[in-house]
Enzyme design. Structure first.
Site, PDB file in Angstrom:
ATOM      1  N   HIS A  52       0.814  -1.207   0.000  1.00 50.31           N
ATOM      2  CA  HIS A  52       0.000   0.000   0.000  1.00 50.31           C
ATOM      3  C   HIS A  52       0.852   1.263   0.000  1.00 50.31           C
ATOM      4  O   HIS A  52       0.482   2.264  -0.618  1.00 50.31           O
ATOM      5  CB  HIS A  52      -0.923  -0.010   1.226  1.00 50.31           C
ATOM      6  CG  HIS A  52      -1.953   1.070   1.229  1.00 50.31           C
ATOM      7  ND1 HIS A  52      -3.106   0.998   0.482  1.00 50.31           N
ATOM      8  CD2 HIS A  52      -2.005   2.260   1.879  1.00 50.31           C
ATOM      9  CE1 HIS A  52      -3.831   2.100   0.674  1.00 50.31           C
ATOM     10  NE2 HIS A  52      -3.182   2.874   1.527  1.00 50.31           N
ATOM     11  N   TYR A  55       4.376   0.529  -3.141  1.00 51.36           N
ATOM     12  CA  TYR A  55       4.096   0.208  -4.554  1.00 51.36           C
ATOM     13  C   TYR A  55       5.147  -0.747  -5.121  1.00 51.36           C
ATOM     14  O   TYR A  55       5.560  -0.625  -6.266  1.00 51.36           O
ATOM     15  CB  TYR A  55       4.037   1.484  -5.394  1.00 51.36           C
ATOM     16  CG  TYR A  55       2.921   2.426  -5.012  1.00 51.36           C
ATOM     17  CD1 TYR A  55       1.662   2.293  -5.576  1.00 51.36           C
ATOM     18  CD2 TYR A  55       3.114   3.454  -4.077  1.00 51.36           C
ATOM     19  CE1 TYR A  55       0.627   3.144  -5.237  1.00 51.36           C
ATOM     20  CE2 TYR A  55       2.087   4.304  -3.727  1.00 51.36           C
ATOM     21  CZ  TYR A  55       0.843   4.145  -4.316  1.00 51.36           C
ATOM     22  OH  TYR A  55      -0.179   4.985  -3.966  1.00 51.36           O
ATOM     23  N   GLU A  96      -8.172   7.811  -3.977  1.00 53.93           N
ATOM     24  CA  GLU A  96      -7.548   6.734  -3.214  1.00 53.93           C
ATOM     25  C   GLU A  96      -8.591   5.701  -2.825  1.00 53.93           C
ATOM     26  O   GLU A  96      -9.788   5.990  -2.787  1.00 53.93           O
ATOM     27  CB  GLU A  96      -6.854   7.268  -1.947  1.00 53.93           C
ATOM     28  CG  GLU A  96      -5.458   7.799  -2.198  1.00 53.93           C
ATOM     29  CD  GLU A  96      -4.620   7.841  -0.934  1.00 53.93           C
ATOM     30  OE1 GLU A  96      -5.210   7.798   0.172  1.00 53.93           O
ATOM     31  OE2 GLU A  96      -3.396   7.925  -1.037  1.00 53.93           O
ATOM     32  N   HIS A  98     -10.181   2.745  -0.160  1.00 51.50           N
ATOM     33  CA  HIS A  98     -10.327   2.280   1.216  1.00 51.50           C
ATOM     34  C   HIS A  98     -11.143   0.994   1.175  1.00 51.50           C
ATOM     35  O   HIS A  98     -12.157   0.843   1.850  1.00 51.50           O
ATOM     36  CB  HIS A  98     -10.970   3.346   2.097  1.00 51.50           C
ATOM     37  CG  HIS A  98     -10.183   3.610   3.347  1.00 51.50           C
ATOM     38  ND1 HIS A  98     -10.749   3.781   4.579  1.00 51.50           N
ATOM     39  CD2 HIS A  98      -8.849   3.703   3.555  1.00 51.50           C
ATOM     40  CE1 HIS A  98      -9.807   3.979   5.485  1.00 51.50           C
ATOM     41  NE2 HIS A  98      -8.645   3.937   4.890  1.00 51.50           N
ATOM     42  N   ASN A  99     -10.655   0.059   0.366  1.00 54.04           N
ATOM     43  CA  ASN A  99     -11.415  -1.148   0.052  1.00 54.04           C
ATOM     44  C   ASN A  99     -11.510  -2.121   1.225  1.00 54.04           C
ATOM     45  O   ASN A  99     -12.596  -2.496   1.659  1.00 54.04           O
ATOM     46  CB  ASN A  99     -10.776  -1.868  -1.135  1.00 54.04           C
ATOM     47  CG  ASN A  99     -10.662  -0.983  -2.354  1.00 54.04           C
ATOM     48  OD1 ASN A  99     -11.419  -0.033  -2.505  1.00 54.04           O
ATOM     49  ND2 ASN A  99      -9.717  -1.281  -3.227  1.00 54.04           N
ATOM     50  N   ARG A 119      -7.954  15.222   3.245  1.00 54.28           N
ATOM     51  CA  ARG A 119      -6.706  15.737   3.827  1.00 54.28           C
ATOM     52  C   ARG A 119      -5.604  15.824   2.776  1.00 54.28           C
ATOM     53  O   ARG A 119      -4.798  16.757   2.784  1.00 54.28           O
ATOM     54  CB  ARG A 119      -6.251  14.857   4.996  1.00 54.28           C
ATOM     55  CG  ARG A 119      -7.066  15.042   6.250  1.00 54.28           C
ATOM     56  CD  ARG A 119      -6.357  14.463   7.477  1.00 54.28           C
ATOM     57  NE  ARG A 119      -6.021  13.062   7.310  1.00 54.28           N
ATOM     58  CZ  ARG A 119      -6.877  12.054   7.481  1.00 54.28           C
ATOM     59  NH1 ARG A 119      -8.137  12.308   7.777  1.00 54.28           N
ATOM     60  NH2 ARG A 119      -6.489  10.801   7.329  1.00 54.28           N
ATOM     61  N   ASP A 271       0.074  14.928   5.456  1.00 45.82           N
ATOM     62  CA  ASP A 271      -1.061  14.279   6.092  1.00 45.82           C
ATOM     63  C   ASP A 271      -0.603  12.996   6.781  1.00 45.82           C
ATOM     64  O   ASP A 271       0.227  12.257   6.250  1.00 45.82           O
ATOM     65  CB  ASP A 271      -2.093  13.972   4.997  1.00 45.82           C
ATOM     66  CG  ASP A 271      -3.069  12.875   5.372  1.00 45.82           C
ATOM     67  OD1 ASP A 271      -3.531  12.869   6.516  1.00 45.82           O
ATOM     68  OD2 ASP A 271      -3.347  12.033   4.503  1.00 45.82           O
ATOM     69  N   GLN A 317      -7.319   9.257  12.805  1.00 41.27           N
ATOM     70  CA  GLN A 317      -7.614  10.212  11.742  1.00 41.27           C
ATOM     71  C   GLN A 317      -7.471  11.664  12.190  1.00 41.27           C
ATOM     72  O   GLN A 317      -7.244  11.960  13.353  1.00 41.27           O
ATOM     73  CB  GLN A 317      -9.038   9.961  11.247  1.00 41.27           C
ATOM     74  CG  GLN A 317      -9.225   8.576  10.648  1.00 41.27           C
ATOM     75  CD  GLN A 317      -8.472   8.401   9.349  1.00 41.27           C
ATOM     76  OE1 GLN A 317      -8.852   8.931   8.309  1.00 41.27           O
ATOM     77  NE2 GLN A 317      -7.388   7.657   9.388  1.00 41.27           N
ATOM     78  N   GLY A 533      -2.586   9.430  -8.071  1.00 39.36           N
ATOM     79  CA  GLY A 533      -3.272   8.148  -8.115  1.00 39.36           C
ATOM     80  C   GLY A 533      -2.919   7.247  -6.951  1.00 39.36           C
ATOM     81  O   GLY A 533      -2.226   7.638  -5.997  1.00 39.36           O
ATOM     82  N   ASN A 534      -3.402   6.023  -7.055  1.00 35.13           N
ATOM     83  CA  ASN A 534      -3.275   5.053  -5.973  1.00 35.13           C
ATOM     84  C   ASN A 534      -3.339   3.657  -6.573  1.00 35.13           C
ATOM     85  O   ASN A 534      -4.021   3.442  -7.574  1.00 35.13           O
ATOM     86  CB  ASN A 534      -4.422   5.267  -4.965  1.00 35.13           C
ATOM     87  CG  ASN A 534      -4.495   4.206  -3.891  1.00 35.13           C
ATOM     88  OD1 ASN A 534      -5.442   3.441  -3.828  1.00 35.13           O
ATOM     89  ND2 ASN A 534      -3.505   4.149  -3.029  1.00 35.13           N
TER      90      ASN A 534
END
Length: 739
Positions: A52, A55, A96, A98-99, A119, A271, A317, A533-534
């Site tokens: 994550h 990469y 992004e 958050h699966n 953020r 962030d 968070q 991207g992500n």
């Protein structure tokens, strides 16, 4: 280490494996350090070297993406991408995933996905002005799907609505391949002054590193590591790794951050997202060629007795890390205290290029900071190209029902039905700048008081990407480009969210490589660079992967928001034109799957030159005022697009029969690309047709607007009210348990 560390477990092969590190990666750590890492250091490596954050399976292939253009201020590598839109303004945006958290705990997973992407945008100095999302759920009949839809949609709306940013567009799909692994992709868009963009790279020695925002707790520990692994039957046990969001705290954080930026206090800002304090501190130091010393005794915590390991890996968070100008320290603190937020100096920059973490008088970690990033594993994983699928000829597809009956059925399927039940739970007009709401080709959001506006969209067709990753990748970009074009926007740049299964399987890695090739080709041909991207991998449960889903978020610019086009028919008696070439391509179409029960064949090929040519012409028609309504043709084909235009307006259409050389079901439901439906006043028809012919753009008059039904020559008429009933009812009925 300065002294023996207390209360830390021994580093064993089992502990290493539980941190998602493979034996060869542990050997790399031993070689880098020349010793065994401490428990805290092991956690830091686990956070920095997981899929994550590092990469490690995709970096080598991401390098081939086009990321530059004269209007690109910042491409990939920062918190978000930045493009110049003139008049001293810039647009900051990113998407992004958050699966995994959203499958385990759908409400909190979705809220923190939205919070995290917001953020990323305001970290760059931008005020968020819009959110979008792309949501993929399992088959409707799966026992968990309804629960996931309810929780995720409530989470997206709960955070965005409370924070005060409109959610203006997106996608919702259902497919059995997402049964055990739904996808939640969140996109945020912000506006900033082009010469006041803030970056993550620290500068200057002995500069204060300041912790800002909410307190640190034990929620989200190992969140990034969990997001870098497959699911199995015990996935619910990972619930403690899901973060907990607080949109009201984030709103305060936004205002405080923008205020201290305006006051000139900030040297660098990052962030605290994935991997929390670890990732943010390392990135700030490494990007600035500096070391970082952290004293965790000064970190604000909301739980007692937190260890260094927990504080470094917590993904609580609404937190930021900043390097501040020393002379502005008191001013910045006063601003944050005014907003009721924690402000604590937790460390300093050093010339050592070491990452040193202290807690309770002990040095818990002492690591080479740049190598934490640069020495992360980089894999050129084995990959195999997907086997080419045969073209499905229309003559080999028997129409099981009349065209009109097929339309009535298709428009009420989970794939094509109205998603109003979803977007009506989102505040899509807060801020007063939403010009076009969800339900059209792209959202349109005014820039300040206008006249400029942004056209925003998210799109991908996963079934195409699985059937032919290269063509699917091309089509995802082309579809986003068409959506923006259809409202009159000039496409400028994209962000992507690359969702795939386990990259250690060569066929899955082949899908990623193929889609990236197609995406790159389309971005070059359409002058549509990628600026952020992500990558989200390991989206699998018990070895069953999702459909390859490279979501594309597009941003375009309109010079005048009052000249944006919509898909609704505007008046009776106007000519309906089909722009683009139609062969009647049924392979991988919704018609073939949902009417004929066949999910097979090659997807429609994407002619990028035709996409560019046809789209430029349509955009010119919108700008000149010639086109009164515009809609691109995509899922479901021509007749579904016409039905959507009729339902949006309440005005029907009289349509000519399919051409003799094309079978009716292929003509009406084929998913050929690079096509638009455009309406024009009849007195402009001959001029428009001659101009299009002169520039080589295929165009056919296929009917006229009017009446209260869709009437196809030779077929039974379909009342618009009947279409609307099926279109609007499927999702509310399903969510109410009336399916």
């Amino acid at each position: 280490m300065t002294k023996p560390l207390r209360n830390e477990p021994a580093i064993t092969p089992e502990l290493i494996a539980s941190h998602g590190l493979k034996p060869d990666e542990h050997e790399r750590i031993l070689k880098l350090l020349g010793r065994t890492p401490t428990f805290t250091e092991l956690g830091i490596f686990s956070a920095m070297w997981n899929e994550h954050c590092s990469y490690k399976s995709s970096r080598i292939h991401l390098r081939g993406l086009p990321t530059k253009a004269p209007w690109v201020i910042q491409g990939p590598g920062e918190n978000a991408g930045v493009i110049d839109i003139g008049d001293g303004l810039a647009v900051v945006f990113k998407m992004e995933s958050h699966n995994h958290p959203s499958y385990i705990e759908p409400y909190q997973g979705a809220t923190t996905g939205v919070g995290g992407i917001l953020r990323d945008v305001f970290t760059m100095g931008a005020r968020p002005i819009a959110c979008l999302n792309a949501l993929s759920f399992g088959a409707p009949e799966h026992p968990k799907t309804r629960h996931l839809v309810s929780g995720v949609v409530a989470g997206v709306g709960g955070y965005g609505n409370s924070f005060g940013v409109p959610t203006v567009g997106g996608q919702v799909r259902f497919h059995t391949r997402y049964d055990g692994n739904n996808l939640v992709n969140a996109m945020a868009v912000g506006l900033a002054e082009a010469d006041k963009i803030f970056y993550a790279a620290a500068s200057g020695v002995n500069m204060p590193i300041v912790y800002l925002g909410s307190k640190t707790g034990r929620d989200g520990i190992h969140g990034a590591t969990m997001a870098s692994a497959e699911f199995d039957d015990a996935s619910d046990e990972k619930r403690p790794t899901v973060q907990v969001g607080d949109p009201f705290a984030e709103k305060l954080l936004l205002e405080a951050c923008l205020e201290i930026m305006e006051a000139g206090c900030v040297v660098a800002i990052q962030d605290m997202g994935a991997a929390g304090l670890t990732c943010s501190a390392v990135e700030m130091g490494a990007k600035g060629d500096l070391g970082v010393d952290l004293d965790l005794d000064t970190v604000p915590t909301r739980e007692t007795g937190m260890s260094a390991y927990e504080m470094m890996l917590s993904e609580s968070q609404e937190r930021m890390l900043m390097v501040l100008k020393p002379e502005k320290e008191k001013q910045a603190e006063a601003i944050f205290k005014k907003w009721g937020l924690d402000f604590a100096i937790v460390g300093y920059t050093t010339p050592s290029q070491r990452f040193v973490v202290k807690h309770g008088g002990d040095v818990m970690a002492d690591l080479p900071i740049k190598e934490l990033e640069s020495e992360a594993p980089l894999y050129d994983r084995p990959h195999v190209a997907s086997e080419p699928l045969p073209m499905i000829h229309a003559r080999d597809v028997k129409a099981p029902m009349p065209v009109t009956d097929a339309l009535v059925k298709l428009i009420a399927t989970p794939e094509l039905c109205s998603k109003r039940w979803v977007w009506e739970q989102y505040d899509h007009v807060i801020g007063g700048n939403t010009v076009q709401r969800p339900g059209g080709d792209a959202a349109v959001v005014r820039v300040l008081d206008g006249p400029k506006a942004l056209a925003l969209t998210v799109d991908v067709t996963p079934r195409y990407c699985e059937a032919d990753p290269i063509e699917g990748g091309k089509q995802a970009v082309a579809e986003a480009w068409r959506n923006i074009t259809a409202v009159g926007g000039k496409p400028l740049a994209i962000t992507d969210n690359l969702n795939f299964g386990n990259p250690e399987r060569p066929e899955i890695m082949g899908q990623l490589v193929g889609c990236l090739k197609g995406i790159a080709q389309a971005c070059v041909a359409l002058d549509f660079p990628i600026v952020s991207g992500n990558v989200s991998l390991y989206n699998e449960t018990n070895g069953r992967g999702i459909l390859p889903t490279p979501s594309i978020g597009g941003v375009g610019l309109l010079d005048d928001f009052q000249k944006s086009a919509t898909l609704a028919f505007k008046a009776k008696g106007e000519a309906i034109l089909l722009i683009g070439d139609t062969q009647g391509w049924l392979g991988q179409s919704v018609y073939l799957r949902d009417i004929c029960g066949r999910e097979e064949g090659a997807p429609p090929p994407v002619d990028l030159a035709a996409e560019k040519r046809n789209g430029d012409v349509v955009r010119g028609m919108i700008k000149s005022g010639t086109a009164t309504a515009v809609h691109d043709v995509s899922d479901g084909g021509l007749l579904v697009a016409l039905a959507e235009m009729a339902m949006a307006s309440g005005i029907g259409a009289m349509l000519d029969a399919a051409p003799e050389q094309t079978l009716p079901h292929a003509w009406w439901f084929g998913e050929d690309q690079a096509r638009y439906i455009v309406t024009v006043p009849v007195d402009h028809l001959l001029t428009v047709m001659s101009k299009l012919k002169a520039v080589g753009v295929p165009c056919a008059e296929i009917g006229k607007t009017g009446g209260d039904a869709l009437v196809i020559e030779g077929e039974a008429p379909i009342e618009i009210s009947k279409l609307q009933e099926g279109f609007e009812s499927w999702l509310p009925n399903y969510m109410a348990g009336r399916d």
